[in-house]
Design a protein around this motif. Structure first.
Motif, mmCIF file in Angstrom:
data_model
loop_
_atom_site.group_PDB
_atom_site.id
_atom_site.type_symbol
_atom_site.label_atom_id
_atom_site.label_comp_id
_atom_site.label_asym_id
_atom_site.label_seq_id
_atom_site.Cartn_x
_atom_site.Cartn_y
_atom_site.Cartn_z
ATOM 1 N N VAL A 150 0.839 -1.206 0.000
ATOM 2 C CA VAL A 150 0.000 0.000 0.000
ATOM 3 C C VAL A 150 0.869 1.248 0.000
ATOM 4 O O VAL A 150 0.631 2.203 -0.752
ATOM 5 C CB VAL A 150 -0.962 -0.017 1.213
ATOM 6 C CG1 VAL A 150 -1.546 1.376 1.475
ATOM 7 C CG2 VAL A 150 -2.078 -1.023 0.979
ATOM 8 N N TRP A 151 1.921 1.251 0.823
ATOM 9 C CA TRP A 151 2.762 2.445 0.877
ATOM 10 C C TRP A 151 3.652 2.577 -0.352
ATOM 11 O O TRP A 151 3.962 3.700 -0.776
ATOM 12 C CB TRP A 151 3.553 2.490 2.186
ATOM 13 C CG TRP A 151 2.691 3.058 3.261
ATOM 14 C CD1 TRP A 151 2.204 2.443 4.366
ATOM 15 C CD2 TRP A 151 2.147 4.380 3.267
ATOM 16 N NE1 TRP A 151 1.402 3.286 5.079
ATOM 17 C CE2 TRP A 151 1.342 4.494 4.425
ATOM 18 C CE3 TRP A 151 2.248 5.476 2.426
ATOM 19 C CZ2 TRP A 151 0.661 5.660 4.760
ATOM 20 C CZ3 TRP A 151 1.564 6.646 2.748
ATOM 21 C CH2 TRP A 151 0.782 6.721 3.898
ATOM 22 N N ASP A 152 4.043 1.476 -0.959
ATOM 23 C CA ASP A 152 4.708 1.570 -2.262
ATOM 24 C C ASP A 152 3.799 2.272 -3.263
ATOM 25 O O ASP A 152 4.239 3.132 -4.044
ATOM 26 C CB ASP A 152 5.034 0.166 -2.795
ATOM 27 C CG ASP A 152 6.161 -0.520 -2.045
ATOM 28 O OD1 ASP A 152 6.936 0.175 -1.354
ATOM 29 O OD2 ASP A 152 6.264 -1.758 -2.157
ATOM 30 N N ARG A 153 2.542 1.910 -3.231
ATOM 31 C CA ARG A 153 1.566 2.452 -4.183
ATOM 32 C C ARG A 153 1.309 3.940 -3.937
ATOM 33 O O ARG A 153 1.310 4.748 -4.877
ATOM 34 C CB ARG A 153 0.273 1.652 -4.056
ATOM 35 C CG ARG A 153 -0.841 2.050 -5.010
ATOM 36 C CD ARG A 153 -2.034 1.137 -4.791
ATOM 37 N NE ARG A 153 -3.123 1.434 -5.704
ATOM 38 C CZ ARG A 153 -4.294 0.792 -5.692
ATOM 39 N NH1 ARG A 153 -4.502 -0.193 -4.811
ATOM 40 N NH2 ARG A 153 -5.247 1.130 -6.545
ATOM 41 N N ILE A 154 1.100 4.317 -2.678
ATOM 42 C CA ILE A 154 0.791 5.721 -2.368
ATOM 43 C C ILE A 154 1.996 6.606 -2.673
ATOM 44 O O ILE A 154 1.870 7.651 -3.334
ATOM 45 C CB ILE A 154 0.355 5.851 -0.904
ATOM 46 C CG1 ILE A 154 -0.983 5.128 -0.682
ATOM 47 C CG2 ILE A 154 0.228 7.328 -0.517
ATOM 48 C CD1 ILE A 154 -1.406 5.061 0.774
#
Length: 529
Positions: free
Chosen positions: A309-313
């Motif tokens: 998720v944090w890679d994506r954001i």
């Protein structure tokens, strides 16, 4: 048995990912592996069904088995040891153990159940204890950290089953006095870390609701003067919602819709000079019903999803100037940690490293367990090797005042005054926030108050007065802050009056609105087209 003491107990990850203990230079004052020749030395078990059995322990060694048959009814099976109180007075101690359970019945009260607990006697009795599930579960790390009061006369460790039936096995029980917390070599003790925060200028703003639109953001900036929003990525409810039962694919589809919406409205934020903090309010897996423990501290697949998720954001918003930072997760609650699952400091560090591989400049906001409370920072240390981290707490103390009329809290509680038997005024608010101030001084890191609020129907001018005192302390310390909340649930609204049954916005500025606006107007003005 619970209450104010439990607010002083911080639930920590107790070991590394491989299950090895993380006690470092801490000094053990009690150890039981149940391989001792006399494991019950210095104690006498109370109740049947307490014994040490070979082969029941975590590594196939001996373990402490405690059983109560379903026909046992009410009652307890407990074993306790007296601890050397002369070594414990005034100390922070870590109590930790491994546990597995079979068929433990639901406890009648939240403080009943499987017990790994201290009983501390002083001016009053206190019972800090580990939060442990009912039902059946495999080997899991359980424990807590607590401070033993200076006036304590005695302390016991208690293990057992209280008012429940079933079977629990405990192994490798340890109590350690924590080493003095590491402190930064510089700067001077009275220095502020405000200048160390990423970005430019002070941030004074609000947490916003999930349905806020372009007009709402324009009004916030132009009519009120706020220059900051904490943007909730919240999936229909808190603490429980659809994420609690959703698949990873369903979660990702929801997240994609929310990130698309954020991307559209960042245009407005750039135009209005609003700095945005992206807050993962709903993590993958959601929270467990009835406990609020995040499921990502139960299963490694949820933790892997959290990192993605944090890679994506970060990959999507790393070059957007309106995004000030990334709030890793809202109000983490950990509880028991099964083998192979990262603790919160471990998981936060891994997420921060992955963000820094994508985005070198934006703030990374980290909240302590439990619930982002100020006390949680007393048992936390800065993430090593990561620049630009801001440490955040939420301020709702005293809870019976700020949340009166919410859940089962009584109403008609006034501030300033005696609340829960203690006097509450500006000095008490300063004391409540002292762990954050101490953390700032110790490590020279910036502090951000991501939420603070009081219900709008607090009696008379109580709500405004509490908000004024909290804001004055934050302003003195030059902390950035976000009021909870703008155009979310109207119980927290500064645009609604004191009648809880009136759900329309006031046609005139409320006293709370006027107070907040007076501080928002101190924000640097941004040029607009």
């Amino acid at each position: 048995m619970i209450g104010s003491w439990m607010m002083a107990v911080s639930l920590l990850g107790l070991a590394g990912e491989d299950g090895a203990r993380n006690t470092g230079g801490n000094s053990p004052v009690f150890v039981r592996t149940f391989e001792e020749r006399k494991p019950f030395e210095g104690t006498s078990p109370t109740g049947p069904g307490i014994r040490v059995l070979a082969g029941e322990g975590r590594a196939g060694t001996a373990g402490l088995v405690i059983e109560r048959e379903p026909a046992s009814g009410s009652g307890s099976a407990m074993v306790s040891w007296s601890l050397p109180i002369e070594k414990l007075r005034g100390a922070r101690v870590r109590v930790e153990a491994f546990a597995r359970a079979e068929g433990v019945s639901p406890p009648p009260k939240s403080w009943n159940g499987i017990k790994v607990m201290l009983h501390v006697r002083g001016a009053g009795d206190e019972w800090p204890q580990a939060p442990i599930d009912a039902g059946s579960f495999g080997w899991s790390r359980v424990g807590f950290t607590a401070t033993i009061p200076d006036d304590s006369k005695s302390a016991d460790l208690a293990l057992g089953l209280e008012q429940v039936t079933g079977r629990v096995v405990l192994d490798d029980v340890r109590i350690s006095i924590l080493s003095p917390r590491r402190t930064a070599a510089t700067p001077a003790a009275n220095a502020t870390a405000a200048e160390a925060r990423p970005g430019h200028g002070r941030l004074r703003g609000v947490m916003i609701g999930t349905k806020v639109d372009a007009d709402d953001l324009t009004t916030l900036a132009r009519s009120y003067g706020a220059n900051h929003v904490r943007w909730q990525l919240l999936w229909d409810g808190f603490p429980n919602g659809p994420a609690d039962t959703a698949t990873a694919e369903e979660y990702d589809r929801w997240l994609g819709r929310e990130l698309d919406r954020l991307a559209r409205l960042l245009t407005v934020c750039r135009r209005e000079g609003i700095s945005v903090l992206i807050d993962v309010h709903t993590p993958p897996g959601g929270r467990e019903q009835g406990t609020s423990v995040m499921k990502m501290f139960r299963k490694p697949e949820h933790q892997a999803h959290f990192l993605r998720v944090w890679d994506r954001i970060a990959g999507r918003f790393h070059d957007d100037p309106a995004v000030w930072g990334y709030d890793l997760v809202n109000e983490p609650v950990v509880g028991m940690i099964p083998d192979g699952v990262k603790t919160w400091p471990e998981l936060a560090l891994e997420a921060a490293k992955r963000i820094r591989a994508i985005d070198r400049g934006k703030a990374i906001i980290v909240e302590p367990t439990p619930w982002g409370s100020p006390e949680g920072l007393d048992d936390f240390e800065p993430l090593p090797g990561i620049d630009g981290v801001v440490y955040s707490v939420h301020m709702y103390q005293p809870h019976h005042f700020t949340h009166q009329g919410v859940y089962d809290n009584p109403g008609r509680v006034s501030y300033p005054g005696v609340i829960d038997g203690k006097p509450w005024d500006k000095a008490a608010i300063r004391r409540a926030l002292e762990p954050a101030r101490r953390f700032e001084r110790d490590f020279h890191v910036p502090i951000y108050i991501g939420e603070f609020s009081v219900i709008r129907w607090a009696p008379g001018a109580s709500g405004r007065d509490w908000l004024r005192d909290v804001i004055e302390v934050m302003e003195e310390y030059r902390w950035d802050w976000a009021y909870h909340a703008y155009r979310e649930w109207d119980g927290w609204s500064f645009e609604h009056g004191p009648d809880r049954n009136d759900h329309t916005r006031s046609p005139s500025l409320t006293d709370r609105g006027a107070l907040l606006k007076s501080y928002f107007e101190r924000n640097p003005r941004q040029p607009r087209p």
